[in-house]
Scaffold this active site. Structure first.
Site, PDB file in Angstrom:
ATOM      1  N   SER A 122       0.838  -1.199   0.000  1.00 26.16           N
ATOM      2  CA  SER A 122       0.000   0.000   0.000  1.00 26.16           C
ATOM      3  C   SER A 122       0.878   1.256   0.000  1.00 26.16           C
ATOM      4  O   SER A 122       1.600   1.493  -0.963  1.00 26.16           O
ATOM      5  CB  SER A 122      -0.960  -0.049   1.185  1.00 26.16           C
ATOM      6  OG  SER A 122      -1.928   0.969   1.114  1.00 26.16           O
ATOM      7  N   ASP A 137      -4.382   8.670  -1.243  1.00 21.58           N
ATOM      8  CA  ASP A 137      -4.553   9.109   0.141  1.00 21.58           C
ATOM      9  C   ASP A 137      -4.849  10.600   0.282  1.00 21.58           C
ATOM     10  O   ASP A 137      -4.506  11.412  -0.574  1.00 21.58           O
ATOM     11  CB  ASP A 137      -3.303   8.771   0.950  1.00 21.58           C
ATOM     12  CG  ASP A 137      -3.013   7.288   0.984  1.00 21.58           C
ATOM     13  OD1 ASP A 137      -3.955   6.501   0.756  1.00 21.58           O
ATOM     14  OD2 ASP A 137      -1.858   6.909   1.217  1.00 21.58           O
ATOM     15  N   HIS A 159      -4.022  -0.737  -4.575  1.00 23.55           N
ATOM     16  CA  HIS A 159      -5.472  -0.869  -4.345  1.00 23.55           C
ATOM     17  C   HIS A 159      -6.257  -0.470  -5.595  1.00 23.55           C
ATOM     18  O   HIS A 159      -7.396  -0.004  -5.488  1.00 23.55           O
ATOM     19  CB  HIS A 159      -5.947  -0.004  -3.174  1.00 23.55           C
ATOM     20  CG  HIS A 159      -5.293  -0.273  -1.863  1.00 23.55           C
ATOM     21  ND1 HIS A 159      -5.648  -1.339  -1.050  1.00 23.55           N
ATOM     22  CD2 HIS A 159      -4.321   0.398  -1.205  1.00 23.55           C
ATOM     23  CE1 HIS A 159      -4.914  -1.301   0.056  1.00 23.55           C
ATOM     24  NE2 HIS A 159      -4.093  -0.265  -0.023  1.00 23.55           N
TER      25      HIS A 159
END
Length: 236
Positions: A122, A137, A159
């Site tokens: 991630s 993010d 992701h």
């Protein structure tokens, strides 16, 4: 020495236990590396000790010696003394901010280029690319630079999913990455789906896992990359 870096999309697939799906990918990097340093700086909503405990438990069957960088009085020395580097997920902006704060960006890059194994998931994969300009993010803190570790010379989007919820009017992930390629049409972006990973071994780059990845570069948008593909051309 050659780069040996594993870049995981995520720490889980569906409801599987923490890091369990990644164990077959991680194991080869631990063959000659017993002592690992874990960098938990992306973990904003939990304590670093709690985060470390989760990683130790998730990798327990590999019988590694894992310590948290926050447990060491000298973070730079801790990285130098370790056989391998682990960087977990969370908030990429906070992670990179702390890496710059402790003067670790160039050191990690140098250690990995000299052959020290690197495993990220991630946010830990986000920072392995050229910059963090394609992270998902929230920018909760401003690092001195978006320039990252450059373990691979392109952008990553962990992701990756292009799902759009019914009735939702925000941009999809593919639309966001299209925006990046309009601003920077020559830098590739690889979207890694959960359950998949990129493995760099020297001048070789391969896609691991059960799901395809997706390439974005210039006019090429969301081009599927089949499982097992050789992506070594992206390292040139």
């Amino acid at each position: 020495m050659t780069i040996n870096a594993l870049l995981l999309s995520s720490s889980r697939v569906g409801d599987t236990p923490y890091l369990s799906h990644a164990l077959p990918f991680i194991k080869p990097l631990t063959a000659n590396a017993q002592k690992w340093i874990f960098i938990p700086y992306a973990g904003v909503s939990m304590s670093y000790d709690t985060y470390l405990a989760s990683v130790v438990a998730g990798l327990s069957e590999l019988r590694l010696d894992i310590s948290g960088i926050h447990q060491h009085p000298d973070p730079r020395q801790a990285i130098k003394d370790a056989d391998g580097i682990l960087i977990g997920g969370g908030n990429t902006f906070h992670l990179l901010h702390e890496l710059y704060k402790y003067d670790l960006v160039h050191l990690i890059r140098e250690e990995v280029q000299n052959g020290k194994p690197y495993i990220g998931w991630s946010a830990g994969s986000n920072v392995s690319g050229l910059s963090i300009r394609t992270t998902n993010d929230m920018p909760i803190i401003e690092p001195p630079s978006f320039t990252a570790l450059n373990i691979v010379p392109f952008q990553l989007n962990p992701h990756y999913s292009n799902y759009r919820a019914p009735g939702h009017n925000g941009e999809t992930r593919a639309q966001r990455l299209l925006e990046f390629t309009r601003v920077d049409p020559i830098t590739p972006v690889v979207g890694i789906v959960e359950g998949s990973a990129l493995w760099r071994q020297g001048d070789t780059l391969s896609l691991l896992g059960d799901n395809p990845a997706y390439l974005f570069c210039g006019e090429q948008q969301e081009i599927p990359i089949p499982v097992g593909s050789d992506l070594s051309h992206l390292l040139k």
